[in-house]
Enzyme design. Structure first.
Site: not given
Ligand code: GRF
Length: 228
Positions: A92, A106, A108
Site C-alpha cells: 500500500l 495484516n 502473515h
Molecule cells: C493467508 O495465508 C495470509 O496469512 C496471507 O495471505 C493468505 C490469505 O488467505 N497474507 P485467504 O485469502 O484469507 O484464504
C-alpha cells in the site's frame, strides 16, 4: 460496533472466518466493505453472499497512488473505521497508510520478523524451521514489518510439504485474526515504541499464552486467545 473494510486478493478464507464470527455475534464488528485488486477473487464471492458492499478493480495500468486513493474513497464512503488486510497481495502507498494510521492490520503466514514476503509459509518450510506459524500485526510502510499483535506457532513435521503445513497455519489464522480485530474494536491495543500492549478486559486479567491440540496437531498462541 467497529466498522471494518477488508482488502483481499485471493480465496478469502480469513474474510470468511471474520464474516462468520460477526454473523454468530462472537466478533463485535461489522464488515462494511470488501475491496480487491483482483475482480476474480474468491473473497468477493464471500462478500456478495454476506451482502457486504464490494469494490473490485484490476490494478494493471493504474498508478499505485491513484489506485489506493480510489480504494480510500470507497472505504471512507462506507464509513469504515479500520482496515483489515486479508491476503491483499500488494504494497500500500504511504498516503493510504497515513489515511488510517494505526488502524490497519495484516496477517502473515510466518512468525515475523522471519520470512516476510509473498510466501512466508513456503519460505519457512524450505529453510527447514521446526516451528512455523502466523502473525497479526499493525501495518506500517515497510512490508510485513509493523508492531506484532498476536502470533501462533505450530510444529513442522519431518517430511511436511506445503499442503501439510499450510492448513495448520490457516486454521490458526482463522482464530487469531478475529481475536486481534476484537481487541482493536474494544480499544485494548496501544503502542509502547514498537511493542503492542494489550490492556486486560474490563474486570479481567491477561493470560500470557495458551496452547492446545487441534485436528491438525498442537499449537501455541501468544497472547492467549480469549474468545476464538
Ligand atoms: C493467508 O495465508 C495470509 O496469512 C496471507 O495471505 C493468505 C490469505 O488467505 N497474507 P485467504 O485469502 O484469507 O484464504
Amino acid at each position: 460496533m467497529l466498522r471494518i473494510a477488508v482488502l483481499a486478493s485471493g480465496h478469502g478464507s480469513n474474510l470468511a472466518a471474520i464474516l462468520e464470527h460477526c454473523r454468530a455475534g462472537r466478533l463485535r464488528a461489522q464488515v462494511a466493505a470488501v475491496l480487491s485488486n483482483n475482480p476474480q477473487a474468491g473473497a468477493l464471492e464471500h462478500a456478495r453472499t454476506a451482502g457486504v458492499p464490494r469494490w473490485a478493480l484490476a490494478h494493471k495500468g493504474i498508478a499505485r497512488e491513484d489506485f489506493d486513493l480510489r480504494m480510500l474513497e470507497f472505504i471512507r464512503a462506507q464509513g469504515a473505521e479500520a482496515i483489515i488486510l486479508a491476503g491483499y497481495m500488494r504494497l500500500l502507498t504511504p498516503a493510504f497508510i497515513q489515511g488510517y494510521a494505526g488502524r490497519i492490520l495484516n496477517i502473515h503466514p510466518a512468525l515475523l520478523p522471519a520470512f516476510p514476503g509473498l510466501d512466508g509459509g513456503g519460505d519457512a518450510l524450505a529453510y527447514g524451521v521446526k516451528l512455523a506459524g502466523c502473525t497479526v500485526h499493525f501495518v506500517d510502510e515497510i512490508m510485513d514489518h509493523g508492531p506484532v499483535i498476536i502470533q501462533a506457532a505450530v510444529p513442522v513435521g519431518a517430511g511436511d510439504k506445503p499442503d501439510d503445513l499450510m492448513p495448520r497455519i490457516h486454521a490458526l489464522e482463522h482464530r487469531i485474526y478475529p481475536q486481534a480485530v476484537q481487541w482493536l474494536a474494544d480499544g485494548r491495543l496501544s503502542l509502547d515504541g514498537r511493542k503492542v500492549v494489550l490492556a486486560p478486559a474490563r474486570g479481567g486479567e491477561l493470560k500470557p499464552a495458551c496452547c492446545g491440540e487441534a485436528e491438525h496437531g498442537p499449537w501455541l498462541v501468544s497472547p492467549a486467545l480469549e474468545e476464538f
